[in-house]
Structures are given as structure tokens and as C-alpha cells.
Design a protein around this motif. Sequence first.
Motif, short mmCIF file in Angstrom:
data_model
loop_
_atom_site.label_atom_id
_atom_site.label_comp_id
_atom_site.label_asym_id
_atom_site.label_seq_id
_atom_site.Cartn_x
_atom_site.Cartn_y
_atom_site.Cartn_z
N ARG A 1 52.29 -77.61 -54.11
CA ARG A 1 53.56 -77.25 -53.18
C ARG A 1 53.77 -78.40 -52.30
O ARG A 1 52.99 -79.32 -52.12
N PRO A 2 54.77 -78.66 -52.06
CA PRO A 2 55.25 -79.66 -51.01
C PRO A 2 54.39 -79.73 -49.67
O PRO A 2 54.16 -78.37 -49.15
N GLN A 3 54.07 -80.56 -49.03
CA GLN A 3 53.10 -80.54 -47.96
C GLN A 3 53.83 -81.42 -46.81
O GLN A 3 54.34 -82.69 -47.04
N PHE A 4 53.89 -80.95 -45.79
CA PHE A 4 54.51 -81.53 -44.36
C PHE A 4 52.92 -82.28 -43.81
O PHE A 4 52.00 -81.62 -43.63
N PRO A 5 53.15 -83.65 -43.36
CA PRO A 5 52.02 -84.23 -42.91
C PRO A 5 51.45 -83.62 -41.57
O PRO A 5 50.51 -83.80 -41.09
N GLN A 6 52.42 -82.76 -40.78
CA GLN A 6 51.78 -82.24 -39.67
C GLN A 6 52.35 -80.83 -39.41
O GLN A 6 53.81 -80.85 -39.65
N ASN A 7 52.04 -79.93 -38.97
CA ASN A 7 52.63 -78.61 -38.62
C ASN A 7 51.97 -77.72 -37.50
O ASN A 7 50.53 -77.65 -37.73
N PRO A 8 52.66 -77.61 -36.16
CA PRO A 8 54.10 -77.80 -36.04
C PRO A 8 54.39 -79.05 -35.79
O PRO A 8 53.40 -79.91 -35.20
N LEU A 9 55.84 -79.36 -35.50
CA LEU A 9 56.19 -80.59 -35.16
C LEU A 9 56.92 -80.51 -33.83
O LEU A 9 57.28 -79.19 -33.54
N GLU A 10 56.68 -81.58 -32.92
CA GLU A 10 57.30 -81.31 -31.67
C GLU A 10 58.45 -82.42 -31.44
O GLU A 10 58.48 -83.44 -31.82
N LEU A 11 59.75 -81.87 -30.81
CA LEU A 11 60.86 -82.76 -30.79
C LEU A 11 61.38 -82.61 -29.31
O LEU A 11 61.50 -81.60 -28.51
N TYR A 12 61.30 -83.78 -28.41
CA TYR A 12 61.77 -83.78 -27.14
C TYR A 12 63.28 -84.15 -27.27
O TYR A 12 63.41 -85.57 -27.30
N LEU A 13 64.16 -83.64 -26.93
CA LEU A 13 65.49 -83.92 -27.13
C LEU A 13 66.38 -83.77 -25.61
O LEU A 13 66.29 -82.76 -24.96
N PRO A 14 66.88 -85.09 -25.30
CA PRO A 14 67.55 -85.09 -23.94
C PRO A 14 68.74 -84.13 -24.02
O PRO A 14 69.32 -83.69 -25.13
N GLU A 15 68.98 -83.28 -22.98
CA GLU A 15 70.40 -82.59 -22.97
C GLU A 15 71.27 -83.31 -22.93
O GLU A 15 71.45 -84.59 -22.81
N ASN A 16 72.43 -82.65 -23.20
CA ASN A 16 73.99 -83.32 -23.48
C ASN A 16 74.02 -84.31 -24.59
O ASN A 16 74.55 -85.25 -24.65
N ASN A 17 73.09 -83.70 -25.45
CA ASN A 17 73.22 -84.83 -26.98
C ASN A 17 74.65 -84.53 -27.52
O ASN A 17 75.68 -83.61 -27.30
N VAL A 18 75.01 -85.51 -28.20
CA VAL A 18 76.27 -85.47 -28.97
C VAL A 18 76.37 -84.52 -30.05
O VAL A 18 75.64 -84.69 -31.22
N PRO A 19 77.44 -83.61 -30.08
CA PRO A 19 77.44 -82.56 -31.33
C PRO A 19 77.46 -83.36 -32.38
O PRO A 19 78.54 -84.35 -32.62
N GLY A 20 76.82 -83.12 -33.81
CA GLY A 20 76.94 -83.74 -34.80
C GLY A 20 76.19 -84.64 -35.25
O GLY A 20 75.81 -85.31 -36.26
#
Length: 341
Positions: free
Chosen positions: A77-96
Amino acid sequence: MDSGVNGKVLCSLSNTLPFELKPSIQENMYSLVTKTSLDREKVSQYEITIQAKDLGVPPMTAFKSLVVEVSDVNDNRPQFPQNPLELYLPENNVPGASIFSVTASDKDLDKNAAITYHIFRGEGNDMASFLNVNSDTGVIHALKSFDFETTKSFKFQVVANDSGSPSLSSNVTVNVYILDQNDNVPVILSPVSANGSAEGVEEIARNVNAGHLVTKVRAFDADVGYNGWLLFSLQEVTDHTLFGLDRYTGQIRTLRPFTETDEAEHKLVILVKDNGNVSQSATATVIIKLVEPKEAFASSDVKTTGETEDNDITFYLIITLGSVSVLFPCQHRCFDCDAML
């Protein structure tokens, strides 16, 4: 070519290999067969040397080498190097715009290792509808701008499928944490004039002493942490010797007793500024009128009922904010109660 035992041949190979020779019913014929299962991901190629020896005295020998290539099957099976992953996203990001990327690997070969990605859009995963992933590269795009004051965190899943038959898949959970930006202007809660603007009129008696509390500027910022930490400063004042402002609480107090020569009316412009990297600010104007003690007492008596109602409103406001803080802990500094909620 010899006859009798001199022409009798025995074949053998190394015992360390996962193969063996089985003699056929036909003389001097052997079959090369596997004696254990093969795993291409561990060993993809074997070099085998077969020894043929007759039974003559002295025996004569010959050798034959061959290469066995292990073909691939879709068993990984395909394997991800880490699970779960964490994303820190600043608000007001540009759509798209791209916000993140995921990558999976597959130990198989060719199409068995060719991976495509898609976002799992199952029940209860509402935020996934605002995300899209490039099926070939795993780059994730946000279709909307996120607001910290509305959404502080959410999670979604990305599925990786290989192109084997039948296809195998695995998924990874991405935990998203929205980071607060200083995008809210401080809101002046009081003093407020009758028309709703951030301006209040205060009347005080001329005979008050130094340190007398004239009024308190109350403000609120929807941001958190330093972005919501407010400081007060006097931007404009008619007489710097008369009034002082506490930069942390917004309290305005007298610095000295009034004299007969002091003006009857004073204007203070209060600047309320947050502590964001790019600070936001608002201003409040306070008009202070000096009246004789009897007039101040009469004015105080007339306002008693109205002030009681205001106090009740303030009381319920504090209770409401307290309840919200229990359910949704935050770090807003509320200067109505001089505490960190």
C-alpha cells in the motif's frame, strides 16, 4: 557421454538460495523450483550457479549460471511518512492559493507504485468541501479564506491510491490549526454618547481631590494574545496637569484638585491600541465638565435610576462573557473586568 556410472549425473546448487532442484522421471533432467516465497522488495534478482557432477572416479564436473528476475505484484500500500500531519495556517489566507502538500511512497514498481491523491469527503467532514488537492502532486489548495474568530481548528483526510489492479490505498489525517492575525480593530465599549459614537460626557464636582476616578474607557479586541492586548494613551488633552490615564486599565483620574482658574470643560482624546506587529487602534473622546458641588449632587441624584440600569446591564454582560469563556477559553483582555478571560 560416458556409460554406466561414469555417465550418471547429479546436479546441485547452494542451500542459501530460495530455490531447489527436483529430479525428473527422465534421467539427468531437473526442475528448478522455489522452496520459499519470494519478495521483490527485498531481493529483486538472483544469480544461480548449478553444479553438474558425474559419478565416475575421479568425478567430472560442469557449471551453469543463470539469472532469475523477480517480477512485481501490487502487494504494498502507499505509505505516508507520518500520520497524523499538522498544519499551522495563518488566517486570512488567499483563496485558491496552496497551503500544504502531502507525499506518499509505494515500494512496488511502475503502475503499481503510481500514486494519485484525493480528499476524503465523508459525512461529518464539512471543511473538506473548502479544500482541493492536485491528484498528481499532492499539493493542497484552500478554496476559501479562513477566519480565526470563526474557526480555530479542523481536520481532514487525504487518500493515496496506487494504480495497481486491484488498487491499494491508505490515508493520512491533517490537523489544521488557524493562527490568529491582528485583523480586528479595538472596539470602544464605554464611554459612549447618546448617538452611539465613542464619546462620553462626564460631570464632576470642582471640589474633588487628587486621585478621584472620573471615568473608565472600556474596550474590547476580538483577537487573542498580544494581538488582543490593549493599551491606552492620551492622544489629546487640554490640560496635562489635571488628568491622568492608566495605560493598562483605561481609568481616568484627577492629578490635582481643581482651582477657580481651571476651565469648566476639558476634552480628552484617548487612543486605544493593540499590540499586534501592525497595530490597530481606535479613539474615544471624553468631555469632562466641572460643576459646583450642589449641581453635581443634583445631577448624581437624577442619574441614579439610569446608572442602576446600566450597572445591571454591565452585570449581565460580565455573566455572559464569563459563560462564554468557560465553553470557549480565550486570551482576550477585557478591560471591563481588568482580567484575562
